[in-house]
Each structure stands twice: as C-alpha cells, then as structure tokens.
Design an enzyme around this catalytic site. Sequence first.
Site, short mmCIF file in Angstrom:
data_model
loop_
_atom_site.label_atom_id
_atom_site.label_comp_id
_atom_site.label_asym_id
_atom_site.label_seq_id
_atom_site.Cartn_x
_atom_site.Cartn_y
_atom_site.Cartn_z
N GLU A 237 0.70 -1.44 0.27
CA GLU A 237 0.11 0.28 -0.18
C GLU A 237 1.34 1.52 -0.15
O GLU A 237 1.39 1.42 1.05
CB GLU A 237 -0.79 -0.39 1.29
CG GLU A 237 -2.07 -0.78 0.98
CD GLU A 237 -2.70 -1.30 1.94
OE1 GLU A 237 -2.99 0.21 3.21
OE2 GLU A 237 -4.00 -1.58 2.40
N GLU B 99 -5.99 8.69 10.06
CA GLU B 99 -3.97 8.47 10.74
C GLU B 99 -4.29 9.27 12.02
O GLU B 99 -4.06 9.96 12.49
CB GLU B 99 -3.43 9.09 9.63
CG GLU B 99 -4.09 9.10 8.56
CD GLU B 99 -3.65 7.73 8.30
OE1 GLU B 99 -3.70 6.58 8.81
OE2 GLU B 99 -4.27 7.04 6.41
#
Lengths: 414, 280
Positions: free
Chosen positions: B44, B55
């Site tokens: 990824e 995040e």
Amino acid sequence: MSTSDGKFGRYGGQYVPEALMPAIEELEDAYERYVLNNEDGFMDEFRQRLRDFGGRPTPTQYAERLSERYGRDVYMKREDLVHGGAHKLNNALGQVLLAKYMGKDRIIAETGAGQHGTATAMACAHLDFDCEVYMGERDINRQRPNVFRMKINGAEVNPVTVGRGTLKEAISETMRDWATNVEDTHYVIGSVVGPHPFPAMVRDFQSVISEEAREQMRERAGTLPDSVLACAGGGSNTMGAFAEFVDDDGVDLYAVEAGGSSLSVDEEKGVAPNSASLSTGGEGVLHGARTKLLQDRDGQIMESHSVSSGLDYAGVGPELAYLVDEERVTPVNVDDDGALEAFHRLSRMEGVIPALETAHAFAYLEDEHGNLGETVLVNVSGRGDKDLESVIEETEKRGIENAPDMSMFSGGLR
Amino acid sequence: MSRIPEAFADGPAFIPYLAVGDPDYESSIEYVEALERGGADVVELGLPFSEPVAEGPTIQNAVVRALEGGMTPTRFFEFVEELDVDVPLVCMTYYNLIYRYGDDDGNRPRAFVEKAAEVGLDGFVVPDLPAEEAGPLREACDEFDLDLVFIVAPTTEGERLERIMEQVSGYVYVQARLGVTGARSDVSTQTDESLARLDEWDVPKAVGFGIKTGEHAERIVAGGADGIIVGSALVDIVAEGHENGDSAETVASRLETKARELSEGASRGFAQRPPHPERT
C-alpha cells in the site's frame, strides 16, 4: 432549503471514515426524529432552554449613528447578547441537548476563536455532560480568555500542535477522537460544515436568528431589509442570518469573508493569506463534505489566514457554496485592516464592541453601503471581548488610524 | 488487470504500507523495494494528503515529512513508474486528491484512475470515501480494471455491510479496532468478531490497524484473516532512522528484517489454521 439526501446541489454528502458512518447514520435518524419532527417535544425543550438559559430572543436594534453616517436605515441583529456572547450557543445547546436525547455520555468539540468551545462548555455544564475541546495551539495563544472560560465551565482543553495549529487541524483531531470513541461520544461540530446531517442541522439550530430578525424587522421597520450582511468563515451565523430570507427574492444576501492581507495565494508555500473560500476557493472534499475550499492545484488544503481566528478556515458550509453557485448569496470580502477599522468604528459610534468576525460585515457596510438598498440588516455574530488582546496587538502593529492611542498604557495592558 | 487476487492465492498476504516520499523520494524507493525483499505480497503506497483524518500521529508525521519533501500526485505517479517491484501496488489516499487530479472539465475522478492504471497501480484504498459516495470512483475502477478496497470497521453492521460487499474488490480491509492508525502492543479482540461477520464474503479479508509484531501477525492469520496490513510499525522505523540520521541503506535493511518477521508470522499463523472447507 431542506435536504433529504444530504446534498445541496452537488455539495455536501458524507465523506468520512467508515468507523464514523454508523454514528452519522444514528445522528441522521436523531436529526429527523427530534429536530425535524419534534419527537418527545425536543424542539419545544430546545426553544425553552434558548429562552431561559440562552437569553433569547435577541433584539434587532436600530443603529442610529451608522444610519446617519450611511444615509440609510441600518439594523443590527444582536447575537452578541446571547448567553456566552455569540450566536454559537444556539447550535451548541441544540446539539448537546440532542446528545442527551440520543443517550450519549460524552461531548467533544473543536474551536477556532474559542466561541464555539465556550458555548459547548457552557451547554455541557448546563446539561451535565463531560466535555473535551480541541483547539489549535496558535489559537490558544490568540484567544486565552476563551480558553479560561472553557476551563471554568469544566471542559478539558486539548491543544493541537500539528500543522499550523488552527481550526483546520483542530477539526481533523476531533474527528480522530470521534473515530476512536464513537460509541458513547457526540461530536458537536461548530459550524454548517462536516458530513450530513451537520450542515442542515446546524443551520436549523441557527435559523432562529433570521426567524426572529424577520419578524422584528416587520415590527420595527414595517418591511423586510433590502440586504442582509453576515460574516462567513465556516458559515454558521451566515446561514442562521440568511435561512429564513432565502425565499424572499427582494432581500439580497451578502456573505462577507475574510480577505486577510491579500486574495492571491502562494502556491509554492501552499498558503492563502485569506480565508475567502467562497470568493476564491475551488470545489473539493474536506472534513466530510464536498464544498468550496482553499486548496492548491493538486488538492492539498492550504493554510488560510485572517486577523480573526474565528474566520480562519480553509472551507465553508456546503449550503453556502450551493447558494453562491445559484447566485442567491453574494460572496464578498474585506481585508484585515478594514475589519480592524470597523471594529473601532462600531465600538466608538454605537457602543457595541463586535467580534473581529463581525467587524468584517461592518467593514463591508462602510465600503459598499451605497449598493445595499435603503434598509440594511447586519448580523452582529458575537461580542469582541475575546478579541481584545489581539486587537491591541494588531492595531498597534498595523497603525490603524481610527484606533485609540494606547501607548501610555501599553506596559500595563500586556 | 489488477494483480491483487494472485497475491492471496497461495497463503496469507502480507501488505505493508509506507507514505511515499517519506522522508524523501529516493529513500522511499529503496524502502518499498526492501519491503518486497522482506516478503511483501501487496504494497500500500500512501499518497500524502494534508488532512489525513483517519491516521494516528505516526502516519500524520510521515505525511508531513513527505509533503515537506515535495511529494505531489504527479511525483507519486513517477515514483510508481520508477519502482522496481513485482508485487501488486495499491494507492492509499484521501478522496480530494483523487477528485482534484487532472483538468477541471468535470472528468473526475476518472483522470486519476486512468493515470493510475497507466503507471501500473492495481487498486485504491480511500479512507474518507464510504460506499455511499464511492459510485463515480467505482465506475472508473471498473473501466480500467482496478480494484477498490473498502474498510470495514468494528462498528459496521447490517445494511452497511451489504452496501460495502456490493462494491468491494481486491480485498476488504478489516479495521481491527476503533480509532486511528497506530502500532499497539496487543491485538484487539474486536478483530475476531469483525472477521466472523465477514465469514461469507468471497473477497479476501486483510486485517489492519495496530499490528506490530510477527506474533500479532501469526495470531490474526491463525484467527482467520487472509492477510495483514501493517503501516505504523514500519513508518516508525523510517521515522527513527530519519531522526538519527541513519543512511537509507541501513533503514531499508531494518525494514526488510521487520517485513520478514511479519511475513513469516503470517505464514506460521496460516499453518495453524484448520483446513477451510472450501480450500480443501
């Protein structure tokens, strides 16, 4: 305008991490049941608390000396007289009450200038909720009195140090908290931004402003205003002041944005020295909604700027973006110096010390009053006590002409 | 054509994540190639966005470093073209960058997907794009034969699962616990419950969020996952190397070792699994 699918034209929507989607759906359901359909008498209780705790209705005051200065009738909707000193309480009280109806235990919020954080902290103390507020470190330094107000109302204030430490970063951080604690926590978004149903719901809580103003103008002036002016950052006082006038074709609506120091942008540095996303922004997706944003050509969000931290945000509510595209709302802007001058002018002439956000609307009135018709309504979104420290500093730094001479006191005031 | 299905064909897939351009373009190339040597089955590649709301601090800081180093969507595509790896590559980014790419003629988000296909990407993970808003991206992915991976959270249930199942391809990203990304010292029990809810899905199930060690990988794969996704534990290695001024070669070597630990952990977990009725 109502929204059944979460969209205003092509704006709005629900662009959030999957973990939040069930909470968004739960909120959508609660919004429809309690706010739109008044289930369990929610709206009745909200209105009653707005009266008793919030101090509503606020007056629509005739501004005698401004009217004389500009040769037309100027009225001021006095949201600075709401408990806490700003329109923000309308929404914060509505959402915290809704959280109570939904059975949530904990409230989180973000704040820029601190007014929304203060309003949320007050509503939480009033309704007995734990409250945590995220605030950019830079804004904490600019707005210390509001930080103290939040804390004495029992809220925890969490400084956000990433990025430039302003509202944009605080919103991202609050979303992270929400994604972690979504099961028992409600996120009280402070403006008509974010994923559906927030933009519609916050507008509905704030539309009490234009609902009252419309009725008061009919009573006081015998007519609707030719123009309504409201400052626009995220846009909650703007939508609140406009909502009930949107269908009145004869009423022109002006969203006054922060032109900052310039309308141009520095693509290299990714900085926009303004917060004028309606005037200069491009379409994009941020913090849960498709709307107009200050962004570079790649779609990275720019750092915005305004002398008023309450307007210092790179996005704007999707409904406003839609109304601008439909040419129902006119986006305009004034610069930092103009806002500071208007701050001093209004204080001196009317005895109303406006929030720096609000001062933008009055600066536009000064510049463009000749084009605004015979009767003008300006929304005084909040009072300026919170801004005094930064006004003293900025006024001296910029040599604002109509400011009082503070030089002999400067040692004692700092 | 996406190469992702092949990555799950022979045992569990180890799927590492790195923010592209962290801390600079050249080092980042070395790091991704080191992950492949360490056993990555899919990588990824994080295209940095200025507001990464899903995040935690580790990846937020990586994103800041990469953006300060000049990473842009255009550079990202150059990066993918320059990479010398054979494993499938997934672009992980936020929707605004996909939406804004290309010209302003309303051809969004097709232009981004077309370019992604051209440089050899295999699919996307877009954390702020729930199934309800994903129609235009799904259409573009179908047109260019790329996969669109969706995240299933511990809170995802009922009709939402159905909606995601209709749109997901490549693999489903099973979020191991609530919250944001970040390495943890334990593995959430929410993982088992989430995997159980997806038991009938015929797309591979890769678990991410909080996996840090080979033991974690082993336990999660033994518990039924078809793959593991690891980001923060690897980004931590990059960050530490950057702070200490270590050479890119040294950091790459540490990444390779860590990748091997995680990949081997996943394989051990797979060996412990009872034979799946459909796989025997």
